[in-house]
Design a protein around this motif. Sequence first.
Motif, PDB file in Angstrom:
ATOM      1  N   ALA A 155      15.920 -59.202 -26.890  1.00 41.61           N
ATOM      2  CA  ALA A 155      17.145 -58.501 -27.273  1.00 41.61           C
ATOM      3  C   ALA A 155      16.847 -57.050 -27.657  1.00 41.61           C
ATOM      4  CB  ALA A 155      17.830 -59.222 -28.426  1.00 41.61           C
ATOM      5  N   GLU A 156      15.673 -56.816 -28.267  1.00 41.26           N
ATOM      6  CA  GLU A 156      15.303 -55.455 -28.654  1.00 41.26           C
ATOM      7  C   GLU A 156      15.027 -54.594 -27.432  1.00 41.26           C
ATOM      8  OE1 GLU A 156      13.239 -56.605 -32.962  1.00 41.26           O
ATOM      9  OE2 GLU A 156      11.988 -56.316 -31.178  1.00 41.26           O
ATOM     10  N   VAL A 157      14.367 -55.170 -26.442  1.00 45.71           N
ATOM     11  CA  VAL A 157      14.101 -54.424 -25.204  1.00 45.71           C
ATOM     12  C   VAL A 157      15.417 -54.115 -24.498  1.00 45.71           C
ATOM     13  CG1 VAL A 157      13.018 -54.519 -22.933  1.00 45.71           C
ATOM     14  CG2 VAL A 157      11.800 -55.394 -24.926  1.00 45.71           C
ATOM     15  N   ALA A 158      16.283 -55.115 -24.396  1.00 43.93           N
ATOM     16  CA  ALA A 158      17.561 -54.926 -23.720  1.00 43.93           C
ATOM     17  C   ALA A 158      18.433 -53.906 -24.436  1.00 43.93           C
ATOM     18  CB  ALA A 158      18.299 -56.262 -23.601  1.00 43.93           C
ATOM     19  N   GLY A 159      18.280 -53.790 -25.748  1.00 49.60           N
ATOM     20  CA  GLY A 159      19.120 -52.889 -26.529  1.00 49.60           C
ATOM     21  C   GLY A 159      18.630 -51.458 -26.600  1.00 49.60           C
ATOM     22  N   LEU A 160      17.514 -51.151 -25.990  1.00 49.45           N
ATOM     23  CA  LEU A 160      16.991 -49.789 -26.040  1.00 49.45           C
ATOM     24  C   LEU A 160      17.925 -48.814 -25.329  1.00 49.45           C
ATOM     25  CD1 LEU A 160      13.192 -50.373 -25.311  1.00 49.45           C
ATOM     26  CD2 LEU A 160      14.194 -49.605 -27.469  1.00 49.45           C
ATOM     27  N   THR A 161      18.010 -47.620 -25.886  1.00 51.98           N
ATOM     28  CA  THR A 161      18.766 -46.538 -25.257  1.00 51.98           C
ATOM     29  C   THR A 161      17.807 -45.446 -24.823  1.00 51.98           C
ATOM     30  OG1 THR A 161      19.102 -45.338 -27.335  1.00 51.98           O
ATOM     31  CG2 THR A 161      20.743 -47.023 -26.748  1.00 51.98           C
ATOM     32  N   VAL A 162      18.314 -44.515 -24.039  1.00 51.92           N
ATOM     33  CA  VAL A 162      17.478 -43.392 -23.594  1.00 51.92           C
ATOM     34  C   VAL A 162      16.999 -42.583 -24.789  1.00 51.92           C
ATOM     35  CG1 VAL A 162      17.440 -41.275 -22.234  1.00 51.92           C
ATOM     36  CG2 VAL A 162      18.638 -43.288 -21.364  1.00 51.92           C
ATOM     37  N   ASP A 163      17.867 -42.377 -25.766  1.00 53.44           N
ATOM     38  CA  ASP A 163      17.503 -41.586 -26.946  1.00 53.44           C
ATOM     39  C   ASP A 163      16.488 -42.292 -27.834  1.00 53.44           C
ATOM     40  OD1 ASP A 163      19.190 -39.583 -26.145  1.00 53.44           O
ATOM     41  OD2 ASP A 163      20.869 -40.234 -27.405  1.00 53.44           O
ATOM     42  N   ALA A 164      16.297 -43.600 -27.631  1.00 53.43           N
ATOM     43  CA  ALA A 164      15.344 -44.347 -28.451  1.00 53.43           C
ATOM     44  C   ALA A 164      13.906 -44.146 -28.000  1.00 53.43           C
ATOM     45  CB  ALA A 164      15.678 -45.835 -28.419  1.00 53.43           C
ATOM     46  N   VAL A 165      13.705 -43.453 -26.884  1.00 54.82           N
ATOM     47  CA  VAL A 165      12.366 -43.272 -26.320  1.00 54.82           C
ATOM     48  C   VAL A 165      11.882 -41.847 -26.583  1.00 54.82           C
ATOM     49  CG1 VAL A 165      10.963 -43.385 -24.229  1.00 54.82           C
ATOM     50  CG2 VAL A 165      12.906 -44.951 -24.525  1.00 54.82           C
ATOM     51  N   GLU A 166      10.777 -41.727 -27.298  1.00 54.93           N
ATOM     52  CA  GLU A 166      10.127 -40.434 -27.538  1.00 54.93           C
ATOM     53  C   GLU A 166       8.791 -40.440 -26.798  1.00 54.93           C
ATOM     54  OE1 GLU A 166      10.997 -37.721 -28.972  1.00 54.93           O
ATOM     55  OE2 GLU A 166      12.872 -38.295 -29.983  1.00 54.93           O
ATOM     56  N   ILE A 167       8.818 -39.883 -25.587  1.00 53.71           N
ATOM     57  CA  ILE A 167       7.625 -39.923 -24.746  1.00 53.71           C
ATOM     58  C   ILE A 167       6.474 -39.136 -25.372  1.00 53.71           C
ATOM     59  CG2 ILE A 167       6.637 -39.244 -22.526  1.00 53.71           C
ATOM     60  CD1 ILE A 167       8.409 -41.651 -22.310  1.00 53.71           C
ATOM     61  N   ARG A 168       6.756 -37.946 -25.886  1.00 49.98           N
ATOM     62  CA  ARG A 168       5.693 -37.095 -26.403  1.00 49.98           C
ATOM     63  C   ARG A 168       4.972 -37.747 -27.572  1.00 49.98           C
ATOM     64  NH1 ARG A 168       7.037 -30.908 -27.625  1.00 49.98           N
ATOM     65  NH2 ARG A 168       7.304 -31.055 -25.357  1.00 49.98           N
ATOM     66  N   ASP A 169       5.724 -38.360 -28.474  1.00 50.73           N
ATOM     67  CA  ASP A 169       5.117 -39.005 -29.646  1.00 50.73           C
ATOM     68  C   ASP A 169       4.755 -40.462 -29.382  1.00 50.73           C
ATOM     69  OD1 ASP A 169       5.422 -36.676 -31.159  1.00 50.73           O
ATOM     70  OD2 ASP A 169       7.472 -37.235 -31.732  1.00 50.73           O
ATOM     71  N   ARG A 170       5.114 -40.972 -28.201  1.00 49.09           N
ATOM     72  CA  ARG A 170       4.844 -42.365 -27.814  1.00 49.09           C
ATOM     73  C   ARG A 170       5.414 -43.326 -28.855  1.00 49.09           C
ATOM     74  NH1 ARG A 170      -0.528 -40.594 -27.168  1.00 49.09           N
ATOM     75  NH2 ARG A 170      -1.347 -42.347 -28.386  1.00 49.09           N
TER      76      ARG A 170
END
Length: 307
Positions: A155-170
């Motif tokens: 459910a946590e994976v499915a609920g991710l949004t684009v804004d929830a991902v910080e590529i630079r800080d991983r």
Amino acid sequence: MPVAAHPDFALLSDSWRLALEADGYSPATVRSYLGAVRNLATWLADHHPGTGPADTTRDQIRAWVVDTRNRTSSSTARTWFPAVRGFFRWAVEEGECPSDPTDGLKTPRPNDQTTPVLSLDQIRAILGTCNRATFRDRRDAAIIYVFADGGLRLAEVAGLTVDAVEIRDRILFVEGKGTNRSGPRRRAVPVGVKAARALDRYLRERRRHPYADLDTLWLGDRGRPTLGADGIKAALQRRAALVGVKLHPHMFRHTWASQFRAAGGQEGDLMVLGGWRSRQMLDRYGRVDAAERAQQAYRRLALGDRL
């Protein structure tokens, strides 16, 4: 013919539902609680016809718990018993029952459960099915890395949004399990370089998707705008079947916890990262390979090798 349950169970359950809803219990919890009482009422009708809430005895509750464990599972008995106890406590407070038949009884103990984990070779093989530069392959590779590297629930994976991902800080900002009263538990989950790279590749591919403006992180293919929990599960199982692995998404979380412990990670850190508040769940996740970890530890510490 089956005997009907005593009508007072249905009558009082409707009133108890209102009390639960007034106290802020979630719809799912209310359904679960009422289902437990309904199961007890049916069991009483089969084994002790004519028994209503006011007539139920402690011995009958004990027998129902034993039968529930034998028919279903220990976890079901552990879930249903507190619900039935809550029902009878409410009935006593409302003057509908002279006493609580669950008084003095303890919640059933769990069975000694173990949880399967994936080997690293199995995860590598599943990732190996995502080796093309297509939208689906890059999306599925990113999903697999998020499961394996972040230890997230489905459910946590499915609920991710684009804004929830910080590529630079991983970092992934995750909304975990919570309650209707306290709300979801939010936490920051770090991922490794390879996971960040897989997410970066997917996000760049995602820009060309017809539904790229949606906030949902995982988009669908074959004309579907998004990929929900059921779609994620199906995608993972499809990949795993290609390499002969029987998979449930939650196995990634068990594997992640097991590998963290095996690598020397601290239990307190694991509880924070995984969003656990119960030591019981942590112990369950680590039990399956505890013997292997102990053997590896002794090989490092073997007394005979230090003589």
